[in-house]
Design a protein around this motif. Structure first.
Motif, PDB file in Angstrom:
ATOM      1  N   GLU A 294       0.723  -1.240  -0.233  1.00 14.97           N
ATOM      2  CA  GLU A 294       0.439   0.347  -0.154  1.00 14.97           C
ATOM      3  C   GLU A 294       0.561   1.518   0.375  1.00 14.97           C
ATOM      4  O   GLU A 294       0.539   2.431  -0.876  1.00 14.97           O
ATOM      5  CB  GLU A 294      -1.045  -0.429   0.976  1.00 14.97           C
ATOM      6  CG  GLU A 294      -2.244  -1.314   1.765  1.00 14.97           C
ATOM      7  CD  GLU A 294      -2.593  -0.978  -0.243  1.00 14.97           C
ATOM      8  OE1 GLU A 294      -2.696   0.092  -0.265  1.00 14.97           O
ATOM      9  OE2 GLU A 294      -3.192  -1.905  -0.735  1.00 14.97           O
ATOM     10  N   PHE A 295       2.048   0.884   0.635  1.00 17.86           N
ATOM     11  CA  PHE A 295       2.812   2.532   0.229  1.00 17.86           C
ATOM     12  C   PHE A 295       3.367   3.070  -1.185  1.00 17.86           C
ATOM     13  O   PHE A 295       2.580   3.994  -1.132  1.00 17.86           O
ATOM     14  CB  PHE A 295       4.107   1.818   1.803  1.00 17.86           C
ATOM     15  CG  PHE A 295       5.335   3.272   1.518  1.00 17.86           C
ATOM     16  CD1 PHE A 295       4.820   4.385   1.716  1.00 17.86           C
ATOM     17  CD2 PHE A 295       6.375   2.793   0.387  1.00 17.86           C
ATOM     18  CE1 PHE A 295       6.449   5.196   2.120  1.00 17.86           C
ATOM     19  CE2 PHE A 295       7.620   3.986   0.362  1.00 17.86           C
ATOM     20  CZ  PHE A 295       6.930   4.834   0.508  1.00 17.86           C
ATOM     21  N   TYR A 296       3.524   1.810  -1.267  1.00 17.13           N
ATOM     22  CA  TYR A 296       2.890   1.954  -2.857  1.00 17.13           C
ATOM     23  C   TYR A 296       2.714   2.411  -3.652  1.00 17.13           C
ATOM     24  O   TYR A 296       2.859   3.492  -4.748  1.00 17.13           O
ATOM     25  CB  TYR A 296       4.353   1.371  -3.995  1.00 17.13           C
ATOM     26  CG  TYR A 296       6.188   0.947  -3.083  1.00 17.13           C
ATOM     27  CD1 TYR A 296       7.085   1.713  -3.204  1.00 17.13           C
ATOM     28  CD2 TYR A 296       6.714  -0.399  -1.950  1.00 17.13           C
ATOM     29  CE1 TYR A 296       8.464   1.490  -2.287  1.00 17.13           C
ATOM     30  CE2 TYR A 296       7.285  -0.165  -1.093  1.00 17.13           C
ATOM     31  CZ  TYR A 296       8.152   0.727  -1.289  1.00 17.13           C
ATOM     32  OH  TYR A 296       9.516   0.713  -0.984  1.00 17.13           O
ATOM     33  N   ILE A 297       1.888   2.485  -3.664  1.00 18.38           N
ATOM     34  CA  ILE A 297       0.620   2.323  -4.938  1.00 18.38           C
ATOM     35  C   ILE A 297       0.298   3.442  -3.518  1.00 18.38           C
ATOM     36  O   ILE A 297      -0.779   4.780  -4.450  1.00 18.38           O
ATOM     37  CB  ILE A 297      -1.077   1.414  -4.000  1.00 18.38           C
ATOM     38  CG1 ILE A 297      -0.532  -0.133  -4.540  1.00 18.38           C
ATOM     39  CG2 ILE A 297      -2.208   2.596  -4.967  1.00 18.38           C
ATOM     40  CD1 ILE A 297      -1.526  -0.492  -3.869  1.00 18.38           C
ATOM     41  N   HIS A 298       0.360   4.709  -2.804  1.00 14.64           N
ATOM     42  CA  HIS A 298       0.599   5.191  -2.314  1.00 14.64           C
ATOM     43  C   HIS A 298       1.281   6.797  -2.864  1.00 14.64           C
ATOM     44  O   HIS A 298       0.682   7.837  -3.679  1.00 14.64           O
ATOM     45  CB  HIS A 298       0.601   5.990  -0.571  1.00 14.64           C
ATOM     46  CG  HIS A 298      -0.117   6.788  -0.470  1.00 14.64           C
ATOM     47  ND1 HIS A 298      -1.016   7.487   0.430  1.00 14.64           N
ATOM     48  CD2 HIS A 298       1.827   7.660   0.402  1.00 14.64           C
ATOM     49  CE1 HIS A 298      -0.564   8.529   0.594  1.00 14.64           C
ATOM     50  NE2 HIS A 298       0.685   8.838   0.526  1.00 14.64           N
TER      51      HIS A 298
END
Length: 231
Positions: A89-93
């Motif tokens: 989710e960090f990289y999607i963010h």
């Protein structure tokens, strides 16, 4: 000319002191705690630039995103400290944040806490580090048409930016990702020994006069729902 630092442990109260010690006013910070995380971007004063926009991680101190005007070229510079957990989710963010900035020239640097190529970028690892996060990052690289400039220039070389002495483990956790149209302007990418750290310094030299104009920033896949660094 631009220095990107990760895991700095700075606090809000230290900003003015750090600016005084640095000697120049152009410093940007994203804080977490005095004993964890934090990122910073420090500018030298020997070139002309404008900071057009700033996006920072006010909650966890894991990134700073700057929109820059350098020699009439608009860049998006991302300095990140990747979570040391399997957190896709960090990289999607990060991708969603990049979508809000209109720029064809992207430079992302940092301590990613994962590797691009498990065969070439690790030594004495038993397992793939953060596999779900790594998969999401590889998808983002394809979607945004990003390149790993060090690997592009050193396709078969094995060099590492992080090491653990006992038992010996090494990996290339620190690297740049840049827009495909910036590769023509890259004259050097290097891994440099550092002092009092288990990470090496990485550096990239980009000559703005050599930059090739691209057709656009986003490259979407059909059917998919979707910087100790110096620049």
């Amino acid at each position: 000319q631009i220095f990107c630092l990760q895991d700095v442990h700075f606090t809000k109260e230290q900003e003015q002191l750090i600016k005084q010690q640095w000697g120049y006013n152009e410093c940007y910070f994203s804080h977490y705690k005095s004993n964890a995380r934090g990122t910073a971007v420090l500018f030298n004063n020997d070139f002309q630039f404008k900071v057009l926009d700033v996006l920072s991680d006010e909650k966890n101190g894991n990134y700073i995103i700057l929109k820059l005007d350098i020699n009439e070229n608009i860049y998006t510079l991302v300095n990140l400290y990747g979570p040391n957990t399997d957190d896709p989710e960090f990289y999607i963010h990060i991708k969603n944040k990049l979508e809000t900035i209109d720029s064809e020239k992207v430079i992302i640097c940092g301590d990613w806490n994962l590797v691009m190529d498990t065969n070439k970028d690790t030594f004495n690892y038993k397992h793939v580090n953060n596999p779900k996060a790594r998969k999401e990052l590889l998808d983002i690289i394809e979607i945004l048409d990003l390149k790993d400039p060090w690997r592009e220039l050193n396709p078969n070389e094995r060099r590492f930016t992080w090491r653990q002495p006992t038992p010996l483990k090494q990996s290339r956790l620190d690297f740049f990702l840049i827009s495909h149209n910036l590769m023509y302007a890259v004259s050097d990418v290097d891994i440099i020994p550092s002092i009092n750290s288990d990470h090496s310094v990485i550096s990239i030299t980009v000559t703005s006069s050599e930059i090739e104009r691209g057709k656009g920033f986003w490259k979407f896949k059909i059917g998919r729902a979707s910087c100790r660094e110096r620049v």
